[in-house]
Design a protein around this motif. Structure first.
Motif, PDB file in Angstrom:
ATOM      1  N   ASP A  87       0.804  -1.232   0.000  1.00 37.14           N
ATOM      2  CA  ASP A  87       0.000   0.000   0.000  1.00 37.14           C
ATOM      3  C   ASP A  87       0.834   1.278   0.000  1.00 37.14           C
ATOM      4  OD1 ASP A  87      -2.171  -1.696   0.075  1.00 37.14           O
ATOM      5  OD2 ASP A  87      -2.739  -1.222   2.145  1.00 37.14           O
TER       6      ASP A  87
ATOM      7  N   PRO B 290       3.609   1.938  -4.327  1.00 39.11           N
ATOM      8  CA  PRO B 290       3.152   3.154  -5.007  1.00 39.11           C
ATOM      9  C   PRO B 290       4.163   4.308  -4.926  1.00 39.11           C
ATOM     10  CG  PRO B 290       1.372   2.237  -3.689  1.00 39.11           C
ATOM     11  CD  PRO B 290       2.628   1.482  -3.327  1.00 39.11           C
TER      12      PRO B 290
ATOM     13  N   GLN C 166       5.884  -2.505  -8.933  1.00 41.47           N
ATOM     14  CA  GLN C 166       4.761  -1.858  -9.600  1.00 41.47           C
ATOM     15  C   GLN C 166       4.581  -2.482 -10.974  1.00 41.47           C
ATOM     16  OE1 GLN C 166       5.296   2.408  -9.753  1.00 41.47           O
ATOM     17  NE2 GLN C 166       3.264   2.620  -8.847  1.00 41.47           N
TER      18      GLN C 166
END
Length: 119
Positions: free
Chosen positions: A55, A59, A118
């Motif tokens: 989380d 990112p 990612q």
């Protein structure tokens, strides 16, 4: 927090830059905190470390790693468990100025147990 004889297993979510510094130490210590980071906070369970990694780290940095390591259980008793938002969200708060001493109580190597990137 799982205890095996005299050690406690902890987890720490990290991004690539911190992981590189851990590797440079021979997988034996965490790097000093930055001035804007007054505490070092290992977490007490894999699920919480995984959530922070997925989380926050992925990112923000495009990658994230969950590290696992053992620390002398008797030493850790000086740090009360901090719950930061519900069941399973447990951390230890190690003041930045005590991180070097904390590192001296790590037993064995710091291991990467999960990695995320990612997509």
């Amino acid at each position: 927090m799982s205890e095996m004889s005299s050690v406690t297993i902890l987890y720490r979510p990290v991004a690539q830059k911190e992981l590189d510094l851990i590797e440079q130490s021979g997988w034996t210590k965490f790097p000093p905190r930055l001035p804007e980071q007054p505490i070092f906070y290992p977490v007490l369970n894999l699920e919480y470390a995984r959530q922070i990694t997925v989380d926050w780290n992925v990112p923000a940095y495009g990658n994230g790693y969950v590290t696992q390591f053992a620390v002398d259980a008797a030493y850790l008793k000086k740090f009360p468990v901090q719950n930061v938002g519900g069941k399973g969200y447990d951390e230890l708060w190690i003041p930045a100025e005590e991180l070097e001493e904390f590192n001296q109580h790590i037993v064995g190597k710091i291991e990467v147990v999960e990695q995320y990137f990612q997509s």
